[in-house]
Write a protein that holds these residues in place. Sequence first.
Motif, short mmCIF file in Angstrom:
data_model
loop_
_atom_site.label_atom_id
_atom_site.label_comp_id
_atom_site.label_asym_id
_atom_site.label_seq_id
_atom_site.Cartn_x
_atom_site.Cartn_y
_atom_site.Cartn_z
N TRP A 1 0.83 -1.21 0.00
CA TRP A 1 0.00 0.00 0.00
C TRP A 1 0.87 1.26 0.00
O TRP A 1 0.65 2.19 -0.80
N PHE A 2 1.88 1.29 0.88
CA PHE A 2 2.77 2.45 0.93
C PHE A 2 3.60 2.56 -0.34
O PHE A 2 3.86 3.67 -0.85
N ALA A 3 4.06 1.41 -0.86
CA ALA A 3 4.89 1.45 -2.07
C ALA A 3 4.13 2.02 -3.26
O ALA A 3 4.67 2.81 -4.05
N ALA A 4 2.85 1.63 -3.38
CA ALA A 4 2.04 2.16 -4.47
C ALA A 4 1.90 3.67 -4.37
O ALA A 4 1.95 4.40 -5.38
N GLN A 5 1.74 4.17 -3.15
CA GLN A 5 1.65 5.62 -2.97
C GLN A 5 2.98 6.31 -3.25
O GLN A 5 3.03 7.41 -3.82
N ALA A 6 4.08 5.65 -2.86
CA ALA A 6 5.39 6.25 -3.03
C ALA A 6 5.79 6.38 -4.49
O ALA A 6 6.54 7.29 -4.87
N ALA B 1 -3.02 5.04 -13.21
CA ALA B 1 -4.26 4.29 -13.05
C ALA B 1 -4.00 2.93 -12.40
O ALA B 1 -4.73 2.49 -11.50
N LEU B 2 -2.94 2.26 -12.87
CA LEU B 2 -2.59 0.96 -12.29
C LEU B 2 -2.18 1.10 -10.82
O LEU B 2 -2.59 0.30 -9.97
N LEU B 3 -1.40 2.14 -10.51
CA LEU B 3 -0.99 2.37 -9.13
C LEU B 3 -2.20 2.65 -8.23
O LEU B 3 -2.26 2.21 -7.08
N GLY B 4 -3.19 3.38 -8.77
CA GLY B 4 -4.40 3.64 -8.01
C GLY B 4 -5.16 2.37 -7.68
O GLY B 4 -5.66 2.19 -6.57
N ALA B 5 -5.24 1.45 -8.67
CA ALA B 5 -5.93 0.17 -8.43
C ALA B 5 -5.19 -0.68 -7.40
O ALA B 5 -5.80 -1.29 -6.51
N VAL B 6 -3.84 -0.73 -7.54
CA VAL B 6 -3.05 -1.51 -6.58
C VAL B 6 -3.19 -0.92 -5.18
O VAL B 6 -3.35 -1.66 -4.18
N GLN B 7 -3.15 0.40 -5.11
CA GLN B 7 -3.27 1.05 -3.81
C GLN B 7 -4.63 0.76 -3.17
O GLN B 7 -4.72 0.49 -1.97
N ALA B 8 -5.69 0.79 -3.96
CA ALA B 8 -7.03 0.52 -3.42
C ALA B 8 -7.15 -0.91 -2.91
O ALA B 8 -7.63 -1.16 -1.80
N ALA B 9 -6.69 -1.86 -3.73
CA ALA B 9 -6.77 -3.27 -3.33
C ALA B 9 -5.92 -3.56 -2.10
O ALA B 9 -6.36 -4.21 -1.14
N ARG C 1 1.03 -0.89 9.67
CA ARG C 1 1.24 0.41 9.03
C ARG C 1 2.58 1.02 9.43
O ARG C 1 3.23 1.69 8.61
N PHE C 2 2.99 0.80 10.67
CA PHE C 2 4.30 1.31 11.09
C PHE C 2 5.41 0.65 10.29
O PHE C 2 6.33 1.33 9.81
N ALA C 3 5.33 -0.68 10.13
CA ALA C 3 6.36 -1.38 9.36
C ALA C 3 6.37 -0.92 7.91
O ALA C 3 7.44 -0.69 7.31
N GLY C 4 5.18 -0.75 7.32
CA GLY C 4 5.10 -0.26 5.95
C GLY C 4 5.65 1.15 5.82
O GLY C 4 6.30 1.49 4.83
N ALA C 5 5.40 1.99 6.84
CA ALA C 5 5.89 3.36 6.80
C ALA C 5 7.42 3.40 6.85
O ALA C 5 8.05 4.21 6.18
N VAL C 6 8.01 2.51 7.64
CA VAL C 6 9.48 2.45 7.73
C VAL C 6 10.07 2.08 6.37
O VAL C 6 11.03 2.72 5.88
N VAL C 7 9.51 1.03 5.73
CA VAL C 7 10.01 0.60 4.42
C VAL C 7 9.85 1.71 3.39
O VAL C 7 10.76 1.99 2.59
N ALA C 8 8.68 2.38 3.40
CA ALA C 8 8.44 3.45 2.44
C ALA C 8 9.40 4.62 2.65
O ALA C 8 9.94 5.19 1.69
N PHE C 9 9.63 4.98 3.90
CA PHE C 9 10.54 6.09 4.19
C PHE C 9 11.95 5.78 3.71
O PHE C 9 12.61 6.61 3.06
N VAL C 10 12.44 4.58 4.00
CA VAL C 10 13.79 4.20 3.57
C VAL C 10 13.89 4.21 2.05
O VAL C 10 14.87 4.72 1.47
#
Length: 579
Positions: free
Chosen positions: A44-49, A78-86, A150-159
């Motif tokens: 989810w975070f990666a798709a937003q990033a 568009a693809l990133l939006g779909a991945v993020q939603a799912a 979400r914390f773990a995902g946020a750490v990966v996205a930040f790095v």
Amino acid sequence: MSMRRLPHPDPGIPDLRSATRYLLWTARGQWRTLALGVVWAVTWFAAQAVVPAALGAGVQAASEGRQSDVLRAAAALALLGAVQAAAGILRHRMAVTNWIAAASRVQQLVVRHTARLGSRITRDVATGEVVAVTSSDVEKIGSGFDVFARFAGAVVAFVGVAIVLFRSSPALGLVVVIGVPILGLSVAPLLKPLERRESDRREKFGLATELASDTVAGLRVLRGIGGEELFVRRFHEASQEVRTSAVQVARVRSTMDALQVALPGFFVVAVTWLSARLVVSGTLEIGELVAFYGWSAFLLIPLRTFVEAAHRWTSAYVGAGRVVHLLRIPVPDETGLPMPAARAAAAVLHDPASGLTVQPGLLTAVVCAEQSVADSIALRLAGLGEGADAVTLDGVPLGELARADIRAAVVTQDKDPVLMSGTLAQLLDLPRSGRVGVQQAVEAASAYDVLDALVDSSPEVSDPMQARVTERGRSLSGGQRQRLALARSLVVDPPVLVLDEPTSAVDAHTEARIAVALREVRAGRTTVVLTSSPLVLDIAEHVVLVLDGEVVAEGRHRELLHSDPRYRAVVTREEVTAP
């Protein structure tokens, strides 16, 4: 793990060495759902990033007139939006699963432990504390596990974003790598005060809950003695202390929330200003500026997640400490000699403290001049209270018998019985011998009118057994509660049944019917009734008089009434005089 598999078949044996170890033990018990939650959170975070990169590429392509690249960028968005939603849906599902799994485990552990403690729990911990643990603390611990993925995902996205920024522009990369941790650590000084104030609020809340529970339970007595105003004033003072403590907690939380909004805002302004200067100097292109602005805005989400996680984990730590404190209360030894039900049914029950001896298969009435003495005898005969271990069943001290066998052999009904909320069918759905049916027990307790009253209060219910009993039976009178509780005790049909003033709140006609039916239903079983009612005493097969805590006379009711003035004085409510 699916949410449909809850509650846990076995909550397990928790690690109670500290609150931290308890939380880690809980995490190990649901590591699969936690890991799956992390996977979906990272996705989810990666798709937003990646969105700012695709948007920047599209803007750059548009500025250079590359129409095909613009279309590819739009398709990627568009693809990133779909991945993020799912991924967002699945992430949220796993977060709720982890929340419920952790909360359910706490509830099951607390319920199991309180059941094992029995009446001892009220001596070691306040009732309000137990209520607060199973409500407030359960929510706090579950919330801590909710935010973990979400914390773990946020750490990966930040790095990941920091690496991209550093490779594109070392200056911007350094700003992000240094600035975001500083912003995250800015709330660290507030965590300890928050933990301290949260713990204080939690303690005051438990005390106020206990006071409210005691006041409601004793409302009739308070009104009778004119003491309700005193307790209302005490509850008002306790609630004001809770309010003051909650305001102190809110001050720290509001400061954290303000920092959570203000500091990231300054960070975005700083990154955008630096990026614009790099564009002006020719170091960055316009598409990279758009991407960098998007990344700086995106980094607010991980930063807020870090602050939220710190807040929730502080509350979870405080709640876990309360849970550990409750679960550390030692449980009485459950091991001991076995006592089969058949042996208990033919056993003599003896209380050395009072000298009371109950012969098997008889309905024995015990008359006490003081109600407190009757209450103590009833508790001791059931293996509860001070001196209970010395009571013998078939010559074996209760302290040496297995607790489960004692509970199966001897059942005690208190003079003010508690009725759990639910339907009548649930109220009477208990382990039983099968010798006494539900209808027979209800009839013997003269409780049919109670069933009719419950049905009348629930017009949508046609089956009396589906009528609902409110919490503690508060919608029923004292006599109605006594009769339903008596029906419950008769359905269980234990080898030894101890009844403490079972008819004190019913009228004389009803009491007479219950007395006769009780002797018939309990024929051949050992029954002890602590009462001074002549109607019950007259049908008893053996009567015992207890004065000053000791047995002083035994016989049949009418014999004692004529031969012993002490007995006559107690039964007729006269002043007890020396023989």
